[in-house]
Write a protein that holds these residues in place. Structure first.
Motif, PDB file in Angstrom:
ATOM      1  N   ALA A  29       0.867  -1.110  -0.048  1.00 49.24           N
ATOM      2  CA  ALA A  29      -0.077  -0.115  -0.191  1.00 49.24           C
ATOM      3  C   ALA A  29       0.918   1.199  -0.032  1.00 49.24           C
ATOM      4  N   ARG A  30       0.288   2.257  -0.836  1.00 46.89           N
ATOM      5  CA  ARG A  30       1.301   3.407  -0.844  1.00 46.89           C
ATOM      6  C   ARG A  30       0.593   4.505   0.284  1.00 46.89           C
ATOM      7  N   ARG A  31      -0.361   4.148   1.039  1.00 41.15           N
ATOM      8  CA  ARG A  31      -1.082   4.982   1.883  1.00 41.15           C
ATOM      9  C   ARG A  31      -1.343   4.272   3.160  1.00 41.15           C
ATOM     10  N   SER A  32      -1.477   4.910   4.196  1.00 45.47           N
ATOM     11  CA  SER A  32      -1.829   4.364   5.571  1.00 45.47           C
ATOM     12  C   SER A  32      -2.830   4.975   5.974  1.00 45.47           C
ATOM     13  N   GLY A  33      -3.677   4.150   6.786  1.00 44.27           N
ATOM     14  CA  GLY A  33      -4.915   4.512   7.356  1.00 44.27           C
ATOM     15  C   GLY A  33      -5.909   3.241   7.579  1.00 44.27           C
ATOM     16  N   GLU A  34      -7.250   3.564   7.849  1.00 46.50           N
ATOM     17  CA  GLU A  34      -8.311   2.633   8.195  1.00 46.50           C
ATOM     18  C   GLU A  34      -9.175   2.305   6.832  1.00 46.50           C
ATOM     19  N   VAL A  81     -17.355  -7.977  10.366  1.00 45.62           N
ATOM     20  CA  VAL A  81     -15.958  -8.301   9.858  1.00 45.62           C
ATOM     21  C   VAL A  81     -15.014  -7.330  10.656  1.00 45.62           C
ATOM     22  N   GLU A  82     -13.830  -7.295  10.482  1.00 41.32           N
ATOM     23  CA  GLU A  82     -12.857  -6.571  11.226  1.00 41.32           C
ATOM     24  C   GLU A  82     -12.225  -5.487  10.107  1.00 41.32           C
ATOM     25  N   ASP A  83     -12.224  -4.516  10.753  1.00 47.93           N
ATOM     26  CA  ASP A  83     -11.832  -3.350   9.984  1.00 47.93           C
ATOM     27  C   ASP A  83     -10.142  -3.476   9.646  1.00 47.93           C
ATOM     28  N   LEU A  84      -9.917  -3.004   8.347  1.00 45.54           N
ATOM     29  CA  LEU A  84      -8.290  -2.998   8.284  1.00 45.54           C
ATOM     30  C   LEU A  84      -7.495  -1.952   8.455  1.00 45.54           C
ATOM     31  N   THR A  85      -6.552  -2.048   9.145  1.00 40.80           N
ATOM     32  CA  THR A  85      -5.508  -1.238   9.369  1.00 40.80           C
ATOM     33  C   THR A  85      -4.379  -1.141   8.613  1.00 40.80           C
ATOM     34  N   ILE A  86      -4.117  -0.295   7.779  1.00 44.29           N
ATOM     35  CA  ILE A  86      -3.044  -0.367   6.741  1.00 44.29           C
ATOM     36  C   ILE A  86      -1.771   0.623   6.811  1.00 44.29           C
ATOM     37  N   ALA A  87      -0.706   0.025   6.893  1.00 40.15           N
ATOM     38  CA  ALA A  87       0.659   0.975   6.897  1.00 40.15           C
ATOM     39  C   ALA A  87       1.232   1.117   5.661  1.00 40.15           C
ATOM     40  N   SER A  88       1.524   2.488   5.509  1.00 43.37           N
ATOM     41  CA  SER A  88       2.228   2.564   4.090  1.00 43.37           C
ATOM     42  C   SER A  88       3.286   1.859   3.941  1.00 43.37           C
ATOM     43  N   ASN A  89       3.777   1.200   2.714  1.00 42.75           N
ATOM     44  CA  ASN A  89       4.917   0.748   2.322  1.00 42.75           C
ATOM     45  C   ASN A  89       6.010   1.403   1.668  1.00 42.75           C
TER      46      ASN A  89
END
Length: 323
Positions: A254-259, A315-323
């Motif tokens: 992912a190029r962005r971080s967030g929920e 269902v569980e929300d996704l927590t995304i960290a940018s890479n």
């Protein structure tokens, strides 16, 4: 003297004429004599014609040369020769028709697997696919073929295609890119009205970043790390078909971080109102184990047809960290 001789000659001639006439009439016998009788009632037979020419012997038909027997030749009409054509392939009647079912599986971009089903004796039939807990029903083409792309839920992915008559096939593929993806699925049977929604990075409903069946996204967004996509599986026209929706996000690239807020929603329809809807959720995060949850929804009465139920925390929300 001359006159006397003339008279004597005339009398002699007259006498000869009378004698000849008598003989021709009465023959040489005298009339009234005992040696001859008048011929009466004579039957004439055996008449042989004569002529002044030399008589010919009677015709003997048996001595005639035989004419040759007429020979009859039957005319034969030759049928026109058939036009020369290329040899046509001949069916091997003894071999029978091959009804074997084959399922080919090939890894594809986005941690997907392209399935190609070949079932020549199962044209236009329902077929159910099974993959690591995921199930959906499709309908083959009239020639028994079907192509479908399926999100992998395990790296060593095995897929089973099974028909109602027991015919089945297995396909396998190695999906090495799966650890880079998070996946959430909801599956159900029939026309339940269920939908899976993902609102990426605080996106508003129906705005940019709201991913659902009507705005599914595509694999190219995931390949570039910009967003996820929805895959819809199962036939929407086949009665009581198994159906599913799967959301995939490239968490590892992912190029962005967030929920990413994930919700299951149910539209109240004339089909599902006042009934219980059974469903199942499947979740795969960071290459871990698959989590499965069963759920039953009690749908409102039919006065609410057209409304939506928003089911949070299924269902569980996704927590995304940018890479």
């Amino acid at each position: 003297m001359a006159r006397k001789q003339t008279r004597i000659l005339a009398l002699g001639t007259l006498g000869c004429a009378l004698a000849i006439g008598y003989v021709m009439q009465f023959g040489f016998g005298l009339p009234g004599g005992g040696t001859s009788a008048a011929v009466k009632n004579v039957t004439v037979s055996g008449i042989v014609p004569t002529s002044s020419s030399v008589p010919k012997p009677p015709l003997d038909l048996q001595q005639l040369p035989k004419l040759p027997e007429p020979s009859v030749q039957l005319a034969r009409v030759e049928a026109p020769a058939a036009p020369q054509t290329a040899d046509l392939p001949k069916d091997d009647v003894g071999a029978g028709f091959d009804c074997a079912v084959d399922l080919a599986a090939e890894p594809a971009a986005g941690a997907m697997v392209s399935l190609t089903l070949t079932a020549p004796c199962n044209g236009s039939e329902r077929v159910t696919f099974h993959h690591h807990g995921l199930m959906f029903t499709e309908v083959t083409q009239p020639d028994g073929t079907l192509m479908v792309d399926v999100p992998a839920l395990t790296e060593s992915a095995m897929f089973i295609a099974s028909f109602g008559n027991g015919a089945s096939a297995v396909g396998r593929a190695q999906v090495t890119s799966l650890p880079f993806y998070d996946r959430v699925a909801v599956q159900w049977k029939g026309d339940s009205g269920l939908q899976l929604h993902a609102r990426e990075f605080s996106a508003e409903y129906f705005g940019e970043g709201h991913v659902w069946s009507a705005a599914a996204g595509d694999v190219s967004r995931a390949a570039s790390g910009d967003g996820g996509f929805i895959t819809t599986l199962g036939s929407g026209t086949s009665p009581d078909a198994l159906r599913a929706e799967v959301y995939s996000f490239p968490a590892g690239t992912a190029r962005r971080s967030g929920e990413i807020a994930l919700t299951v929603e149910a539209e109240i329809t004339a089909v599902n109102c006042t009934s219980d809807v059974e469903a199942q959720t499947l979740e795969l995060h960071e290459g871990g184990d698959l989590r499965v949850r069963d759920l039953t929804l009690a749908m409102p009465d039919c006065d609410s047809v057209g409304d939506f139920l928003v089911l949070k925390n299924l269902v569980e929300d996704l927590t995304i960290a940018s890479n």
